[in-house]
Design an enzyme around this catalytic site. Structure first.
Site, PDB file in Angstrom:
ATOM      1  N   HIS A 198       2.051   4.667  -2.663  1.00  0.00           N
ATOM      2  CA  HIS A 198       2.160   6.093  -2.458  1.00  0.00           C
ATOM      3  C   HIS A 198       3.570   6.431  -3.112  1.00  0.00           C
ATOM      4  O   HIS A 198       3.491   7.416  -3.554  1.00  0.00           O
ATOM      5  CB  HIS A 198       1.894   6.385  -0.931  1.00  0.00           C
ATOM      6  CG  HIS A 198       0.569   6.178  -0.355  1.00  0.00           C
ATOM      7  ND1 HIS A 198      -0.443   7.384  -0.807  1.00  0.00           N
ATOM      8  CD2 HIS A 198       0.046   5.815   0.506  1.00  0.00           C
ATOM      9  CE1 HIS A 198      -1.464   7.064  -0.295  1.00  0.00           C
ATOM     10  NE2 HIS A 198      -1.520   6.165   0.587  1.00  0.00           N
ATOM     11  N   HIS A 233       0.874  -1.274  -0.074  1.00  0.00           N
ATOM     12  CA  HIS A 233       0.137  -0.011  -0.024  1.00  0.00           C
ATOM     13  C   HIS A 233       0.778   1.186   0.100  1.00  0.00           C
ATOM     14  O   HIS A 233       0.542   2.390  -0.933  1.00  0.00           O
ATOM     15  CB  HIS A 233      -0.867  -0.003   1.140  1.00  0.00           C
ATOM     16  CG  HIS A 233      -1.806   1.169   1.401  1.00  0.00           C
ATOM     17  ND1 HIS A 233      -3.039   1.025   1.004  1.00  0.00           N
ATOM     18  CD2 HIS A 233      -1.330   2.423   1.816  1.00  0.00           C
ATOM     19  CE1 HIS A 233      -3.546   2.355   1.174  1.00  0.00           C
ATOM     20  NE2 HIS A 233      -2.855   3.133   1.699  1.00  0.00           N
ATOM     21  N   GLU A 234       1.902   1.482   1.112  1.00  0.00           N
ATOM     22  CA  GLU A 234       2.619   2.561   1.103  1.00  0.00           C
ATOM     23  C   GLU A 234       3.510   2.679  -0.261  1.00  0.00           C
ATOM     24  O   GLU A 234       3.895   3.826  -0.645  1.00  0.00           O
ATOM     25  CB  GLU A 234       3.556   2.369   2.488  1.00  0.00           C
ATOM     26  CG  GLU A 234       2.572   2.437   3.815  1.00  0.00           C
ATOM     27  CD  GLU A 234       1.688   3.505   3.771  1.00  0.00           C
ATOM     28  OE1 GLU A 234       1.666   4.633   3.032  1.00  0.00           O
ATOM     29  OE2 GLU A 234       0.723   3.603   4.494  1.00  0.00           O
ATOM     30  N   GLU A 277      -4.182   8.454  -2.763  1.00  0.00           N
ATOM     31  CA  GLU A 277      -4.964   6.999  -2.031  1.00  0.00           C
ATOM     32  C   GLU A 277      -5.309   6.228  -3.444  1.00  0.00           C
ATOM     33  O   GLU A 277      -5.117   4.726  -3.241  1.00  0.00           O
ATOM     34  CB  GLU A 277      -6.035   7.353  -1.374  1.00  0.00           C
ATOM     35  CG  GLU A 277      -6.422   6.257  -0.526  1.00  0.00           C
ATOM     36  CD  GLU A 277      -5.411   5.674   0.539  1.00  0.00           C
ATOM     37  OE1 GLU A 277      -5.376   4.686   1.163  1.00  0.00           O
ATOM     38  OE2 GLU A 277      -4.570   6.731   0.864  1.00  0.00           O
TER      39      GLU A 277
END
Length: 501
Positions: free
Chosen positions: A266, A262-263, A292
Site C-alpha cells: 500500500h 502487505h502494508e 489492494e
C-alpha cells in the site's frame, strides 16, 4: 484552461492539506492516542470533517465547477471530472449529517476496541446501530444525487465507477467455485508431509527490525514514513508521510512479517503517485481495488513465492539468531508454512486461497444491512451462518466473528468488496508484469524488487486517478479484470506445485 479551473486547483490544494491533517490525527487516534482523549478527538475530527465539507460545498465552488474549462490537457480534464464527482458526493449531504457521522464513527471505533477484546457485542450494538442509521442516510442521499442505488453510491466512494453489476458476476462465480477449489487444495496439501512448526519465542524488537529491513528491501523510503503497532494493521498518514502498522505475536513472527509486507505494498503505491499532481484529486490513488492489488501483489503474489522464500530464509535465520541446519529453518519448510492453507476465523490472517470467502460473507451481509434486509441485532448469527457455509467453520464467539474488523465500526460500508477484487487484480498484474519484463522474476529471486517496482510505477502508480480502475487494469494487463488469473495462480501454486510459484 480558464481562471475558474485555476481557482479550483488552489481550492483543492487547500483541501489536500486538510486531508493530510485529518490523516495524521486518524493515525494518532488508532496508534498512540490515550483512551481518555477519545471524546475530544471525536469532536476535533468532526469539526475538521465539517470544515472539509464546507469548503467542498461552498457556493463559490459550485459556481467555479459550472464554468471551469480544463482545456485539452488529459490530466487537467481528468482532474476536473474528479473534482465534479467529489463535489456531487459532498453536496448530496447536509453538513450536520457529515459531522454526526464523524462523531458516531469515532465513538463507535473506540467502543469497538473494548467490545472486541471483551467479546461484548451487546454493549457495542447501540453505537454500531447509530453508525448504520447514519450510513443508510448517507447512502440514500448520495444515491439520489448520483443516480445510483444506495450501496453503489457507497461503493463509488471507495472505488470510483465500480458498480454491483461489475462485482456480482465475479463474486457469483467465486461463490460457486471457491468451496470446490478450497477442498481440492486441502486434499492436495493433506497428501504431503506437514510443515515443521518454528519454535519461538520471537522477540518483538527482532520482529520490528526484520520488518523495517524488508520494507526498505521492497523500496520503502524510511525518510517519508514509519512503522508502528496498532490493534488492526493499516496504512495511513499523509502526503510524503506514509505510516503503516502491524501487530506482533512472540509465538509466531510470520503474521507480523506478512502484515508488514502487505502494508508496504500500500505504502509504495502512495509513495509512487505522480509528484506534480499530489495536491489534486487526479493525483490520488485510483480506488481501493487498485490499492489492494498493490498490497497483495507484494504480500501474496511475490513474497509467498518460492523464489522470495529462498532469498529471505538466511536473512530470517540471521535476524532471529538461528543456527544453520536447525530443523524447520530451511526454505522448503518455510515456503510450506507461508503457503499453508487452513480455513480460519480471522480475515487479516487468512491464506490467499480462503481469503475471498471472508469477503463474500461481508459483502453479502453489508449489502443486506444497507438495504434494510438484515437487522443489526441479527448480524452475529448471520455472520456465523455464512462463514460456516463457505468455510465449514463454527465461529466460537463474536470476537472471532462480526467484531473482528474495524470497517463497520468506522462506517466503511462499500469497502470490503475491493479486497477480493484487489486479490484478483494482483494475480492479473503479477502475471502481466512477469510476461512483459523478463528481468523481474530473476531479480526477485535475488531479493531485488527494483524491476518490479519500476513496472508498477510505470503501469499503475503513475496513472493515479487519470483513468478508471477498469481502464488502468486493462491497459496494464491487456485484459479486463476477471477471476481467471487468480484461479490459474492458485492452481499453479497449490495444486500443480510448480517450483517457482
Amino acid at each position: 484552461m480558464n481562471k475558474a479551473y485555476q481557482s479550483l486547483e488552489r481550492h483543492f490544494a487547500r483541501l489536500s492539506s486538510l486531508n493530510d491533517a485529518i490523516g495524521i490525527l486518524c493515525w494518532d487516534k488508532e496508534v498512540i492516542m490515550p483512551h481518555g482523549a477519545a471524546e475530544r478527538r471525536a469532536e476535533n475530527l468532526a469539526m475538521l470533517e465539517g470544515l472539509r465539507h464546507e469548503i467542498l460545498t461552498a457556493p463559490e465552488m459550485t459556481d467555479l465547477l459550472a464554468t471551469a474549462d480544463a482545456g485539452e490537457d488529459v490530466w487537467r480534464r481528468a482532474n476536473l471530472a474528479e473534482m465534479r464527482r467529489l463535489h456531487t458526493h459532498a453536496t448530496a449531504l447536509p453538513g450536520d449529517l457529515v459531522e454526526a457521522s464523524a462523531q458516531a464513527t469515532a465513538r463507535s471505533e473506540m467502543v469497538w476496541r473494548e467490545a472486541r477484546q471483551n467479546n461484548d457485542f451487546k454493549t457495542f450494538l447501540p453505537y454500531q446501530q447509530e453508525v448504520l442509521n447514519l450510513t443508510q442516510q448517507i447512502a440514500k442521499a448520495k444515491g439520489e444525487a448520483l443516480g445510483l442505488s444506495p450501496y453503489d453510491a457507497l461503493l463509488d466512494s471507495f472505488d470510483p465507477g465500480t458498480r454491483q453489476t461489475d462485482i456480482d458476476p465475479i463474486f457469483s462465480r467465486l461463490s460457486t467455485e471457491l468451496p470446490g477449489l478450497i477442498a481440492a487444495v486441502l486434499e492436495k496439501q493433506n497428501s504431503l508431509p506437514a510443515p515443521t512448526p518454528l519454535q519461538g519465542p520471537f522477540l518483538v524488537p527482532q520482529q520490528e527490525a526484520l520488518g523495517r529491513k524488508l520494507m526498505q528491501q521492497l523500496g520503502f523510503d524510511m525518510t517519508r514514513g514509519r512503522l508502528d503497532v496498532s490493534l488492526h494493521p493499516f496504512c495511513g498518514g499523509a502526503t510524503h508521510d506514509v505510516r503503516l502498522t502491524t501487530r506482533y505475536e512472540e509465538a509466531d513472527f510470520l503474521p507480523a512479517m506478512m502484515g508488514v509486507l502487505h502494508e508496504t505494498g500500500h505504502a509504495l503505491y502512495d509513495m509512487g503517485l505522480p509528484a506534480d499532481w499530489l495536491s489534486q484529486p487526479v493525483g490520488q490513488a485510483g480506488g481501493m481495488t487498485l490499492h489492494e492489488s498493490q498490497s497483495l501483489t507484494m504480500e501474496m503474489q511475490v513474497c509467498r513465492s518460492r523464489a522470495f522464500v529462498e532469498w529471505v530464509t538466511p536473512h530470517l535465520r540471521t535476524e532471529f539468531h538461528i543456527p544453520e541446519g536447525t530443523p524447520g529453518w530451511q526454505a522448503d519448510n518455510l515456503h510450506r508454512l507461508v503457503t499453508h492453507v487452513a480455513p480460519g476465523f480471522i480475515r487479516v490472517d487468512a491464506d490467499e486461497v480462503t481469503y475471498p470467502a471472508h469477503i463474500l460473507v461481508r459483502y453479502e451481509l453489508e449489502t443486506a444491512m444497507i438495504n434494510g434486509d438484515l437487522a443489526l441485532k441479527d448480524l452475529p448469527a448471520a455472520f456465523n451462518d455464512r462463514l460456516h457455509a463457505l468455510l465449514g467453520l463454527t465461529v466460537p464467539d463474536d470476537r472471532h466473528g462480526c467484531l473482528q474488523d474495524i470497517h463497520w465500526p468506522e462506517g466503511l460500508f462499500g469497502y470490503f468488496p475491493c479486497y477480493a477484487m484487489g486479490a484478483l487484480a494482483a494475480a492479473q498484474i503479477r502475471t502481466a508484469a512477469f510476461q512483459q519484463d523478463g528481468q523481474i522474476a530473476p531479480a526477485l529471486a535475488q531479493g531485488n524488487f527494483a524491476p518490479l517496482l519500476k513496472w508498477l510505477r510505470t503501469n499503475i502508480h503513475s496513472r493515479a486517478r487519470s483513468g478508471s480502475m477498469p481502464d488502468i487494469i486493462k491497459d496494464a494487463t491487456g485484459a479486463p479484470l476477471a477471476a481467471d488469473a487468480w484461479q490459474a495462480h492458485i492452481r499453479t501454486r497449490y495444486l500443480d506445485r510448480t517450483p517457482d510459484a
